[in-house]
Design a protein around this motif. Structure first.
Motif, mmCIF file in Angstrom:
data_model
loop_
_atom_site.group_PDB
_atom_site.id
_atom_site.type_symbol
_atom_site.label_atom_id
_atom_site.label_comp_id
_atom_site.label_asym_id
_atom_site.label_seq_id
_atom_site.Cartn_x
_atom_site.Cartn_y
_atom_site.Cartn_z
ATOM 1 N N ASN B 93 0.830 -1.207 0.000
ATOM 2 C CA ASN B 93 0.000 0.000 0.000
ATOM 3 C C ASN B 93 0.863 1.255 0.000
ATOM 4 O O ASN B 93 0.648 2.182 0.742
ATOM 5 C CB ASN B 93 -0.967 -0.004 1.186
ATOM 6 C CG ASN B 93 -0.218 -0.198 2.489
ATOM 7 O OD1 ASN B 93 1.002 -0.340 2.491
ATOM 8 N ND2 ASN B 93 -0.933 -0.183 3.596
ATOM 9 N N LEU B 95 0.850 3.371 -2.154
ATOM 10 C CA LEU B 95 0.105 4.487 -2.729
ATOM 11 C C LEU B 95 -0.829 5.143 -1.724
ATOM 12 O O LEU B 95 -1.604 6.013 -2.071
ATOM 13 C CB LEU B 95 -0.720 3.983 -3.908
ATOM 14 C CG LEU B 95 0.062 3.710 -5.182
ATOM 15 C CD1 LEU B 95 -0.841 3.097 -6.217
ATOM 16 C CD2 LEU B 95 0.655 4.990 -5.722
ATOM 17 N N LYS B 96 -0.744 4.684 -0.486
ATOM 18 C CA LYS B 96 -1.661 5.241 0.524
ATOM 19 C C LYS B 96 -1.483 6.748 0.640
ATOM 20 O O LYS B 96 -0.376 7.247 0.719
ATOM 21 C CB LYS B 96 -1.384 4.571 1.863
ATOM 22 C CG LYS B 96 -2.390 4.910 2.939
ATOM 23 C CD LYS B 96 -2.172 3.976 4.108
ATOM 24 C CE LYS B 96 -2.839 4.487 5.360
ATOM 25 N NZ LYS B 96 -4.257 4.749 5.190
ATOM 26 N N GLY B 97 -2.612 7.438 0.630
ATOM 27 C CA GLY B 97 -2.559 8.900 0.606
ATOM 28 C C GLY B 97 -2.225 9.495 1.940
ATOM 29 O O GLY B 97 -2.357 8.881 2.965
ATOM 30 N N SER D 699 -6.878 12.547 -0.527
ATOM 31 C CA SER D 699 -5.852 11.638 -0.021
ATOM 32 C C SER D 699 -6.414 10.754 1.078
ATOM 33 O O SER D 699 -5.908 9.663 1.325
ATOM 34 C CB SER D 699 -4.659 12.436 0.492
ATOM 35 O OG SER D 699 -4.972 12.990 1.744
ATOM 36 N N GLN D 702 -7.511 7.618 -0.487
ATOM 37 C CA GLN D 702 -6.485 6.737 -1.042
ATOM 38 C C GLN D 702 -6.007 5.770 0.018
ATOM 39 O O GLN D 702 -5.179 6.105 0.853
ATOM 40 C CB GLN D 702 -5.297 7.561 -1.547
ATOM 41 C CG GLN D 702 -5.625 8.520 -2.642
ATOM 42 C CD GLN D 702 -5.613 7.856 -3.998
ATOM 43 O OE1 GLN D 702 -5.108 6.765 -4.131
ATOM 44 N NE2 GLN D 702 -6.185 8.515 -4.972
ATOM 45 N N THR D 703 -6.533 4.553 -0.043
ATOM 46 C CA THR D 703 -6.097 3.576 0.945
ATOM 47 C C THR D 703 -4.816 2.898 0.526
ATOM 48 O O THR D 703 -4.165 2.251 1.325
ATOM 49 C CB THR D 703 -7.177 2.500 1.130
ATOM 50 O OG1 THR D 703 -7.385 1.899 -0.141
ATOM 51 C CG2 THR D 703 -8.456 3.106 1.629
ATOM 52 N N GLY D 704 -4.491 3.017 -0.756
ATOM 53 C CA GLY D 704 -3.315 2.308 -1.240
ATOM 54 C C GLY D 704 -3.606 0.860 -1.541
ATOM 55 O O GLY D 704 -2.742 0.123 -1.981
ATOM 56 N N TYR D 709 -9.600 -0.205 -4.775
ATOM 57 C CA TYR D 709 -9.788 0.544 -6.019
ATOM 58 C C TYR D 709 -10.596 -0.276 -7.003
ATOM 59 O O TYR D 709 -11.498 0.239 -7.679
ATOM 60 C CB TYR D 709 -8.444 0.879 -6.657
ATOM 61 C CG TYR D 709 -7.578 1.786 -5.823
ATOM 62 C CD1 TYR D 709 -8.136 2.570 -4.824
ATOM 63 C CD2 TYR D 709 -6.223 1.867 -6.046
ATOM 64 C CE1 TYR D 709 -7.340 3.390 -4.059
ATOM 65 C CE2 TYR D 709 -5.419 2.682 -5.303
ATOM 66 C CZ TYR D 709 -5.977 3.446 -4.293
ATOM 67 O OH TYR D 709 -5.198 4.252 -3.550
#
Lengths: 428, 97, 189, 727
Positions: B93, B95-97, D699, D702-704, D709
């Motif tokens: 993860n 890409l976690k914001g 943001s 956005q869980t990553g 997704y």
């Protein structure tokens, strides 16, 4: 019933295609016969390998069972069936059992689309094509199926739960993918000349135009090397290299399951030889004659062409065996760079050259069968062959300066050896 | 035959979708995407019986794209594996914001 | 015409056989825990699809399907799976929980329903061009230049030539990308 | 001419060498690739080593020029290291292309050219309804242009080998020149307007590159930019015309558009608008009022470039376009009147400026503008053959004049170079009496002068006379006479056009004679030191001049008028071009061939001859070359002379009317107020703030987790699909 009779009578002319029903019936007969003969050939190729190896190594080889050892394959088969099957711990059972079949089947299926004789007229039935299945995309079919051979080896290596086997499987998959591309590319040239992907069409094109080996020597060369690599035999036997990986992907196999792998290998040899013959050596064409290519078809013609075909294939089978007992093994990086850096670029360049040439000649409105077309192709081929062999040779044979150097070096070594009495055998 | 082929195509596509949703192994998800592509190819081929060979041409393009995708995607997966020692997407993860 | 009847019967049998095989293999594929097994099931799906393509008169595509998907793409998948040795128990237990499955099934069903409805609402009969029979007869009457792949090759190299060339650029980019990504960075600074 | 499409293979030309027509543009492209590669490989120092470089625009000392001299004192500077290959490849591809063009031309003469030959190379843009193929359109019109482009182009390439030999950018020069020929051939062979437009833009690009060839000097670079920008204004018109065509006709093929245009109502709004916008494009490319000022400035480029691009080929593209689109223009008499009037006004206006220019190339530049005006008069009144005929002859004599002036400049520059003098090698006040030093150039240029002035039996006479006659013939009986422009009846407009054309013909004779007198006659004013160095240019430069001289002298035989039927076959070009423009021309003249009474025609010809002779005589009588002083001693001119010398201050006017207000408004309102205040303050920083706020919110989503997704994506897909299914 009368309807069917009339259909039968209608097709009684042996020079015409048979009816649908007869077509299917004879298809089945052909498949059965071809399968039997094929299996027999595979079995006897094992014997051939051993006898030829013995001959090359100046010994006798198996000659006890039956006349000159002719029953040896049967004895081997019986022995393999009688042996105990072992199942190592931690294997993936389903895949472990599946793998040998996966290795063997593709080699056999491929053979089904290769025409092996001129059509056979059967009285009262019609003209029977001497090919098990005359697929319209026959050539692509062979490429597609032969690309599946890798599964057997890879799955065998993976499912064995053995480090060496896994390494062998990995090597095999990498190697087969690499050489498959060069192989496919080299055959594109053949297709350019044939203008068709039907193997019968390729054969008849060669009957009209001359054997492709004369017009596309380089493609033949690449194809032969790649085919050799696809069979995983010396000098390309990295996946099962005894000295490095014990036996590679089939280290854990035993009894009949084991012997499926060598059988697959011999099946592959026969199939590759057949493909080489069909693509580059005119298939069942008898050279320097035309009577065999033209209707009316007779049984004599079928037998003669089949004999021609068999002898051609046998020659290449022999060549495969011969190579195995002559050439040493590659190093793995050498193998990879030969595939990717030599054969593939060469094949691509060759495609470009052949395509441009064919385009130019077509543009000049030269007939494909005409002498001018063939002469031009032959001329280009000669140039390429000379060029490639000059490069491959790196001046060792052809360039006098270099060969002189080489000779000097050998002489110097010989002098050293003589001084230490190594060659004369007088020393320690 | 056409209707059946299209139905099969839809079914295969849905199976691929469900696979993407339920699995966490990056490679499996990737293979599910390939399955979806295959399903689409099937409808292309089926409809090419109606509309001429253009559908088959598009299948050729799809295959080229799939091959490109497989090459790049697998390279990415290998790179991720080298970095994280796993291909389980739950553990990836960044890409976690 | 008995022969034709026999043909169509064999055809229908083959079609349903391979269709069901594809379906069953696909289901097996998404449910297998073992990655290699899953990959092999997917290979099976692709084979069945190739057979279906033959039934749908797309022999060239069938050959390409086996050659590209089964012979190249799936082999690479298998290769990567083996390279990363993804047989580890932690990797095997990758599915979501019960609720996740249920929800995914729901979503899948909804999607299936929609696609099917779409197929039905714009009925396939409506999509069939009126002159289909005439066209088919004409196509059957004209001899195909260059064998069976002529009809596929002609639009590929005429109408869609630009797209075809662009595909080669795409493949080149993919190769370069794969090499760059796959390369182990030796000078990590 | 009903441009019915016939299948590609069925055309009689398909069986001849004409199927190799795609090689025509390919050859120069190949040359460009080779020369371009060589240019990149051997990047040399770029500097003004060309004869005209220090005089083209700056008129004076070039800073740093002395350094240029330092290293190559009196000897030849070292040639570029690839000069030999480039000299072979650059002109070589043109020779090959010309040979092919001649072969195709011969093949075309051998068959019935009722339909144009279309060769589709590949599918270019299959986008929705727009299905564009890369198609080559080969018909007599494009063939004529191809012959001119490759023929004159070949001669100029050969000339350039000598003219540019010492330039450090030698390969780059030939690369551009070859590229130009490629685009020009694309322009004339393009089978659809977009393809033509590609060539159109391409030649513009090459023109820009070549005008600014010595870009290290600001004046040259500015001249290039000016040409480029003015052309863009015109191109906007072309683009709008194309969009209108697609909107109204649904096709952009030249033949398809022509076919559909014939269905339109006569003089309708659609045809008129399209024609006028097309003509706007032409005014840019062909330097017509109001977009003409770039052409004189374009003389900053090397002189062979001026000859090829800014006299013989590119600038005539507008004329070609009008002839090509004759199907549309002939449906729009108002647009035709506009074209003719603008052409005539340009011809007159430029001729007056040409009377008082001192720079030899500027004289020729304004003469070119003037002659282009002539051509537009011709195609404007629907006399397409006359226009193309004048285009061809003009290509001959104007190329000859430019190359001749180039060789004069070359010689003068070489002389100044030897003595380290920095005087202007292009100013006629520094010339004079060159007759005895350069006899070949002298005689050939006189031939060209007589031709452009319209002295009988030289090529210019035939073409110019045909234009004047055509205008006169249409005053009474044509669609133009029936139409009206801005409330003025068409007949009156045509009379004005005729008057302007005649007046400019007179002035043409005067300023050309003036140029010749000042350059070649009278005493030499070059300077004591330089005089011994004056000599004829090398053969590689005079050779092409001789060929062009022959063409100039005998080019008129291409299309001999019926009146002079005694001297040769009548109307060769007319018959040749008939299948292309015949129908459109007849439409303008109400379906009958224009015919004047024999006496009227004789009178017109007599008047034309009288005007030409009178102009030259007037110049010889009034102008005294002996009275001239070298440029550095010359006084400032006054009165009307000053106005003419400064080109009516049009450039200054443009600067005051358009450029300066734009700059000022941009500076105060746009920059300080709008840009700094609103854009920077409100939009940039404000939106950045907004984006940051939204970004922070986003943001949080956005869980990553790729899985998440995928879920979100799928739900979106299902929603959309649902909306689509159950709508």
């Amino acid at each position: 019933m009368t309807h069917a009779m009339s259909l039968l009578l209608q097709a009684a002319n042996p020079q015409l295609p048979p009816t649908d029903g007869m077509f299917i019936l004879f298809g089945l007969i052909k498949a059965g016969a071809a399968f039997g003969i094929y299996m027999l050939c595979v079995a006897y190729t094992t014997l051939a390998e051993r006898r030829v190896a013995a001959w090359i190594q100046d010994r006798l080889g198996p000659n006890r069972v039956g006349w000159e050892g002719f029953l040896q394959p049967i004895a081997d088969g019986v022995k393999n069936f009688m042996k105990e099957e072992s199942m190592p711990g931690g294997v993936n059972k389903a895949l472990f059992i599946l793998a040998p079949a996966l290795a063997f089947v593709p080699a056999m299926i491929t053979w089904a689309v290769i025409p092996f004789a001129s059509p056979l007229p059967v009285p009262g039935v019609g003209l029977i094509d001497m090919v098990v299945a005359d697929l319209p995309v026959g050539f692509l079919f062979t490429l597609a199926i032969s690309s599946l051979g890798v599964y057997g080896v890879t799955i065998a290596g993976w499912s064995s739960n053995n480090k060496y086997a896994l390494l062998g499987g990995l090597r095999a998959s990498a190697q087969m993918i690499s050489y498959e591309i060069a192989m496919g590319m080299s055959t594109v040239c053949v297709l350019l000349l044939a203008g068709n992907v039907n193997l019968s069409a390729v054969v008849s094109q060669q009957q009209a135009q001359g054997w492709n080996v004369l017009l596309l020597t380089l493609a033949f060369f690449i194809f032969a090397v790649a085919a050799l690599a696809e069979t995983n035999r010396v000098p390309f036997d990295l996946p099962e290299a005894e000295s490095e990986l014990i036996a590679g992907y089939h280290a854990e196999y035993s009894s009949m399951r084991y012997s499926m792998f060598p059988l697959a290998e011999y099946a592959n040899i026969i199939t590759s030889s057949s493909l080489i013959v069909a693509l580059f050596f005119g298939g069942w064409d008898i050279p320097f004659t035309t009577w065999d290519n033209l209707p009316p078809w007779t049984i004599t013609k079928t037998l003669a062409t089949m004999g021609m075909y068999v002898s051609k294939v046998m020659f290449f089978v022999f060549a495969f065996i011969w190579l195995r007992w002559t050439v040493p093994r590659f190093r793995y990086d050498q193998l990879m760079s030969l595939g990717w850096k030599v054969l593939l670029p060469m094949a691509l360049l060759y495609i470009t050259a052949v395509a441009s040439m064919v385009l130019a000649l077509d543009y000049a409105a030269l007939a494909r069968e005409g002498m001018a077309f063939r002469g031009a192709m032959l001329g280009m081929n000669l140039v390429f062959v000379v060029l490639v062999f000059w490069v491959l040779d790196r001046g060792r044979i052809i360039s006098p300066a270099f060969s002189r150097l080489e000779r000097e070096r050998v002489n110097r070594l010989r002098a050293v050896a003589e001084r230490s009495d190594l060659l004369t055998g007088k020393g320690a | 035959m056409l209707v059946e082929a299209l139905a099969l195509s839809a079914l295969l596509f849905t199976i691929g979708v469900v696979g993407v949703l339920t699995r966490r192994n990056a490679i499996i998800i990737f293979m599910c995407v390939e399955l979806m592509l295959n399903a689409v190819n099937l409808s292309f081929v089926a409809l090419s019986k109606l509309y001429g060979a253009a559908g088959q041409v598009f299948v050729v393009f799809t295959m080229a794209v799939a091959a490109a995708e497989a090459a790049v995607g697998l390279a990415i997966i290998i790179a991720i594996f080298r970095h994280q020692r796993t291909v389980n997407l739950q553990n990836i993860n960044l890409l976690k914001g | 015409m008995q022969a034709n009847q026999f043909h169509s019967l064999a055809y229908a049998f083959g079609f349903y056989f391979f269709g069901l095989l594809a379906l069953a293999s696909a289901i097996a594929f998404v449910t297998r825990k073992n990655t290699v097994a899953a990959a092999m099931w997917l290979v099976n799906v692709m084979f069945a699809l190739a057979a279906l393509y033959v039934m749908l008169d797309a022999q060239f595509i069938a050959a390409m399907q086996v050659l590209v998907y089964t012979g190249a793409i799936m082999v690479v998948f298998l290769f990567v799976i083996m390279l990363l040795n993804l047989g580890h128990p932690s990797e095997l237990a990758d599915a979501r929980g019960k609720w996740g499955y249920l929800l995914a099934l729901l979503v899948g069903l909804a999607m299936l329903a929609e696609v099917m409805a779409l197929n039905r609402s714009r009925t396939i009969e409506k999509m069939i061009p009126p002159d289909l029979a005439a066209r088919a007869a004409e196509a059957a009457a004209t001899p195909m230049a260059g064998g069976i792949i002529g009809p596929v090759a002609a639009p590929l190299f005429k109408e869609y030539l630009l797209a075809f060339e662009l595909t080669s650029v795409l493949l080149l980019a993919a190769i370069v990308g794969a090499v760059v990504l796959g390369k182990r960075r030796t000078d990590a600074r | 001419m009903n441009p019915a499409m016939i299948p590609e293979g069925a055309h009689p030309l398909a069986a001849t060498v004409a199927r190799l027509v795609w090689l025509l543009p390919l050859l120069p492209l190949l040359g460009f690739l080779i020369n371009g590669t060589l240019a990149m490989l051997g990047v040399a120092k770029i500097g003004p080593a060309d004869p005209s470089a220090n005089g083209g625009h700056g008129h004076g000392e070039v800073p740093g020029h002395a350094d240029e001299h330092a290293h190559d004192d009196h000897g030849h500077p070292p040639r570029h290291k690839f000069a030999k290959i480039v000299s072979l490849v650059g002109p070589g591809v043109l020779v090959a292309a010309f040979a092919l063009a001649v072969a195709i031309f011969a093949a075309m003469r051998g068959v019935e050219m009722e339909h144009p030959y279309l060769l589709t190379l590949f599918s270019w843009m299959p986008v929705g309804d727009l299905k564009l193929d890369a198609t080559i359109l080969l018909d007599p019109l494009s063939m004529t242009m191809v012959m001119v482009v490759t023929g004159v182009g070949m001669l100029i390439h050969v000339f350039s080998v000598g003219y540019m030999q010492d330039d450090p950018g030698y390969p780059r020069y030939f690369a551009y020149l070859n590229l130009f020929v490629f685009f020009m051939l694309l322009l004339v062979l393009g089978g659809s307007y977009p393809l033509l437009f590609v060539g159109w833009e391409g030649v513009g690009l090459c023109s820009y590159l070549l005008i600014g060839f010595w870009f290290s000097e600001k004046a040259n670079a500015d001249a290039g930019k000016k040409a480029f920008i003015m052309n863009r204004i015109g191109d906007f018109g072309f683009l709008v015309a194309m969009l209108l065509m697609f909107a109204n006709f649904g096709t952009l093929d030249i033949l398809g558009v022509a076919e559909q245009a014939a269905e339109l109502p006569m003089g309708g709004v659609i045809a008129t608008t399209i024609a006028l916008f097309l003509f706007l494009g032409c005014t840019g490319k062909s330097a017509q009022i109001p977009l003409y000022t770039w052409l004189p400035d374009a003389m900053a480029g090397p002189t062979p470039v001026s000859a090829l691009i800014h006299a013989a080929t590119m600038v005539t593209a507008g004329v070609y376009l009008v002839a090509r689109a004759s199907g549309i223009f002939s449906m729009a008499p108002v647009a035709q009147l506009t074209v003719a009037l603008v052409g005539a006004a340009t011809a007159f206006f430029a001729a007056t400026i040409g009377l008082k220019q001192w720079d030899i190339k500027k004289v020729l530049a304004y003469s070119t503008v003037s002659q282009l005006g002539y051509m537009f008069v011709a195609v404007g009144v629907g006399a397409y053959v006359a226009g193309i005929f004048h285009l061809v002859t003009h290509a001959f004599f104007k190329a000859l004049l430019f190359l001749g002036s180039g060789s004069v400049i070359y010689v003068l520059h070489a002389a100044y170079h030897k003595t380290h003098n920095h005087d202007d090698a292009q100013d006629m006040r520094n010339m004079g009496g060159l007759r005895q030093y350069m006899p070949i150039t002298f005689s050939l240029m006189w031939i060209a002068t007589l031709a452009i002035a319209g002295i009988p039996l030289f090529s210019g006479f035939f073409s110019k006379d045909e234009i004047l006659t055509s205008v006169f013939a249409r005053i009474s009986h044509s669609t133009l006479a029936d139409a009206s422009l801005l409330g003025m009846p068409g007949g009156t407009v045509l009379m004005i056009v005729y008057g302007l054309a005649v007046a400019s013909a007179l002035m043409t004779a005067i300023y050309m004679a003036r140029m010749m007198l000042y350059t070649f006659h009278g005493p030499n004013r070059t300077g004591e030191g330089e005089r011994p160095h004056l000599k004829e240019a090398p053969w590689v430069m005079t050779g092409p001049l001789v060929v062009l001289g022959a063409l100039t002298a005998f080019g008129g035989w291409l299309n001999v008028p019926a009146l002079l039927g005694a001297i040769g076959p009548v109307g060769g070009l007319e018959h040749f071009l008939e299948p292309v423009v015949g129908e459109a021309a007849l439409r303008t003249t109400l379906g009958v061939a224009p015919h004047l009474p024999h006496s009227t025609e004789l009178m017109l010809v007599g008047a034309a001859i009288f005007i030409a002779v009178a102009g030259i005589a007037f110049a010889v009588w009034r102008l005294k070359p002996a009275a001239l002083v070298p440029r550095k001693d010359a006084p400032e001119s006054t009165g009307i002379d000053r106005v003419l010398e400064n080109k009516y201050f049009v450039d200054e006017g443009y600067a005051a009317a358009f450029v300066n207000p734009t700059v000022n408004a941009s500076r105060t309102v746009l920059w300080k107020g709008f840009d700094a205040g609103i854009i920077d303050g409100l939009f940039v920083n404000g939106s950045a703030l907004l984006a940051r706020a939204f970004g922070w919110m986003g943001s949080q989503l956005q869980t990553g987790q790729v899985g998440t997704y995928a879920w979100v994506l799928l739900i979106g897909v299902i929603t959309l699909l649902g909306a689509f299914t159950f709508r």
